[in-house]
Design a protein around this motif. Structure first.
Motif, short mmCIF file in Angstrom:
data_model
loop_
_atom_site.label_atom_id
_atom_site.label_comp_id
_atom_site.label_asym_id
_atom_site.label_seq_id
_atom_site.Cartn_x
_atom_site.Cartn_y
_atom_site.Cartn_z
N SER A 160 63.87 80.51 78.41
CA SER A 160 65.15 79.79 78.47
C SER A 160 65.90 80.22 79.72
O SER A 160 65.83 81.39 80.13
CB SER A 160 65.98 80.09 77.22
N ASP A 161 66.64 79.27 80.31
CA ASP A 161 67.42 79.64 81.49
C ASP A 161 68.73 80.34 81.11
O ASP A 161 69.38 80.96 81.95
CB ASP A 161 67.70 78.41 82.37
N LEU A 162 69.17 80.24 79.84
CA LEU A 162 70.38 80.89 79.31
C LEU A 162 71.65 80.53 80.07
O LEU A 162 72.63 81.26 80.04
CB LEU A 162 70.20 82.42 79.32
N LYS A 163 71.62 79.37 80.78
CA LYS A 163 72.85 78.93 81.46
C LYS A 163 73.90 78.50 80.45
O LYS A 163 75.10 78.54 80.73
CB LYS A 163 72.54 77.79 82.42
N ASP A 164 73.45 78.04 79.31
CA ASP A 164 74.36 77.84 78.18
C ASP A 164 73.63 78.26 76.91
O ASP A 164 72.40 78.26 76.85
CB ASP A 164 74.88 76.40 78.10
N VAL A 165 74.40 78.69 75.93
CA VAL A 165 73.81 79.20 74.69
C VAL A 165 74.49 78.52 73.50
O VAL A 165 75.54 77.89 73.63
CB VAL A 165 73.97 80.73 74.58
N TRP A 166 73.86 78.67 72.35
CA TRP A 166 74.43 78.17 71.11
C TRP A 166 74.92 79.35 70.28
O TRP A 166 74.26 80.40 70.23
CB TRP A 166 73.40 77.39 70.30
N PHE A 201 85.16 84.04 74.92
CA PHE A 201 84.39 82.88 75.37
C PHE A 201 84.88 81.66 74.58
O PHE A 201 84.99 81.72 73.35
CB PHE A 201 82.90 83.10 75.13
N THR A 202 85.16 80.59 75.29
CA THR A 202 85.74 79.41 74.65
C THR A 202 84.77 78.24 74.69
O THR A 202 84.17 77.95 75.73
CB THR A 202 87.05 79.00 75.34
N GLY A 203 84.62 77.58 73.54
CA GLY A 203 83.77 76.39 73.45
C GLY A 203 84.28 75.46 72.36
O GLY A 203 85.40 75.60 71.88
N LYS A 204 83.45 74.51 71.99
CA LYS A 204 83.81 73.55 70.95
C LYS A 204 82.66 73.40 69.95
O LYS A 204 81.49 73.57 70.32
CB LYS A 204 84.16 72.19 71.56
N ILE A 205 82.99 73.07 68.73
CA ILE A 205 81.97 72.79 67.72
C ILE A 205 81.29 71.48 68.10
O ILE A 205 81.95 70.45 68.24
CB ILE A 205 82.58 72.69 66.32
N ILE A 254 78.15 75.99 67.99
CA ILE A 254 79.09 75.95 69.10
C ILE A 254 78.31 76.14 70.39
O ILE A 254 77.49 77.07 70.50
CB ILE A 254 80.16 77.06 68.97
N ARG A 255 78.56 75.29 71.36
CA ARG A 255 77.87 75.42 72.64
C ARG A 255 78.80 76.10 73.63
O ARG A 255 79.95 75.70 73.80
CB ARG A 255 77.46 74.03 73.16
N LEU A 256 78.27 77.14 74.31
CA LEU A 256 79.07 77.90 75.26
C LEU A 256 78.39 77.95 76.62
O LEU A 256 77.17 78.11 76.71
CB LEU A 256 79.26 79.35 74.78
N ASP A 257 79.20 77.83 77.66
CA ASP A 257 78.69 78.03 79.01
C ASP A 257 78.39 79.52 79.18
O ASP A 257 79.17 80.38 78.77
CB ASP A 257 79.72 77.57 80.03
N ASN A 258 77.25 79.83 79.78
CA ASN A 258 76.84 81.23 79.95
C ASN A 258 76.33 81.46 81.36
O ASN A 258 75.30 82.12 81.57
CB ASN A 258 75.75 81.58 78.92
N ALA A 259 77.07 80.89 82.33
CA ALA A 259 76.63 80.96 83.72
C ALA A 259 76.49 82.41 84.18
O ALA A 259 75.63 82.73 85.01
CB ALA A 259 77.61 80.21 84.62
N GLY A 260 77.33 83.29 83.66
CA GLY A 260 77.26 84.69 84.06
C GLY A 260 76.15 85.47 83.38
O GLY A 260 75.87 86.62 83.75
#
Length: 368
Positions: free
Chosen positions: A211-217, A248-252, A270-276
């Motif tokens: 997985s690239d892990l750029k975003d996670v669930w 970390f902020t995201g939406k359902i 919930i999907r979260l951006d995980n660029a870092g």
């Protein structure tokens, strides 16, 4: 006569005492002014009229985004000779993950060698038949048969080359080994193989998940009494043990339609951006879901409140020379926002940094 003298004496004493009576000091008010140096130490925020927000806190865990992963399957049965990566390793596209020795690959190369020999034989037969046909010795039927045999030999070779291409192409060799390479840049988030393992034809299981892990669930469990409080699109704040001071902020983005039969909880995603790359699969997470109500109330930053003697106050700022203390009643606190009622109004400016210092100075502006 004596009574007259006595009354006159009393009058004289009273008059003398009155002449020496000290006047009470007048109180003076010294207005408090914020100096230029203090002005650099304070921060201002505004009272706003907002819809009230309710929150629920859930437990959850970090998982990889299954829409952005690649599962690497073996191309053929065999034995793992060398595994070049470990769980959690960062890999680049094309990087060798594992080397496998396969009897099937070795057999395909042997068959390819035989197919090349058959082609050469069929080509010679075709050339001979063509010459005989030209000289009137061979029939047209014999020439057509020779052509068909030659085409069949080429078809067999083509099939074997396609099989080898599927099994790795340039990543295979005649010794029967082939390599599995990473299809993307990412991280090894699942690993099911080690050196020495045998891969059977009937296994049908993948060896790696990348997985690239750029975003996670984030998966969280909602119990029955809270199900009505969560909806797709609700804002979610996620905290982890690894980063307790980071939110970390995201939406359902998805809510399950069935309850888990064991826990009796409804699972939300919930999907979260995980660029870092801070969030890792299997991390424990605390999830705070915010849900907007239909009632409005005045809202101010929680850090603006000053608690004293069981009451809550704020410092209203109009200018450096115009400040006042206002008492407020707290309705509810949600994160960094507090909903209040009291003697402030929408648009009022409040001091939210070092306000306690200003508060004490304002209390001391009236001195004897």
């Amino acid at each position: 006569m004596k009574k007259t003298i006595y009354k006159a004496g009393i009058l004289l004493v009273l008059t003398t005492s009155a002449c020496h009576e000290t006047k009470a000091p007048e109180t003076t008010t010294k207005p408090f002014i914020i100096s230029d140096s203090m002005a650099k130490m304070i921060a201002i925020d505004t009272v706003k009229n907002l819809f009230l927000t309710s929150t629920i806190t859930l437990s959850g865990e970090v998982s990889f985004n299954e829409n952005t992963i690649n599962k690497v399957f073996p191309r053929s049965s065999g034995q793992v000779i060398e595994c070049k990566v470990s769980l959690g390793d960062k890999v680049t596209q094309g990087q060798v993950l594992v080397i496998i020795r396969s009897a099937d690959v070795a057999g395909s190369y042997a068959d390819l060698t035989s197919a090349n020999a058959d082609i050469n034989i069929a080509k010679r037969q075709l050339d001979n038949t063509q010459n005989l046909f030209t000289n009137g010795i061979a029939s047209e039927r014999e020439l057509n048969e020779a052509k068909q045999n030659y085409e069949k030999a080429k078809a067999v070779k083509s099939k074997l080359e396609s099989t080898l291409a599927i099994n790795g192409g340039k990543n295979t060799n005649a010794g029967g080994t082939y390599t599995l390479n990473s299809p993307i840049n990412g991280y090894i988030v699942e690993k099911k193989v080690n050196a020495g393992n045998f891969i059977r034809p009937d296994m049908g299981d993948y060896l790696f998940t990348i997985s690239d892990l750029k975003d996670v669930w984030i998966y969280a469990n909602v119990f029955e009494d809270d199900i009505a409080k969560v909806k797709e699109g609700n804002t979610a704040e996620v905290k982890t043990l690894a980063y307790p001071n980071k939110i970390f902020t995201g939406k359902i983005d998805k809510i399950s339609e069935v309850l888990d039969p064991t826990s009796k909880a409804l699972k939300i995603r919930i999907r979260l951006d995980n660029a870092g790359g801070l969030l890792k699969p299997e991390m424990f997470a605390k999830v705070i879901i915010s849900n907007q109500e239909n009632t409005q109330s005045l809202s101010l930053p929680t850090k603006a409140l000053i608690d004293q003697d069981g009451k809550s106050f704020v410092v209203v700022y109009n200018s450096n020379t115009d400040l006042k203390i206002a008492e407020v009643t707290v309705i509810k606190t949600v994160g960094d926002k507090t909903y209040i009622s009291g003697s402030v109004k929408d648009g009022d400016k409040l001091i939210v940094t070092n306000q306690l210092l200003v508060f004490q100075q304002l209390l001391n502006t009236t001195t004897p």
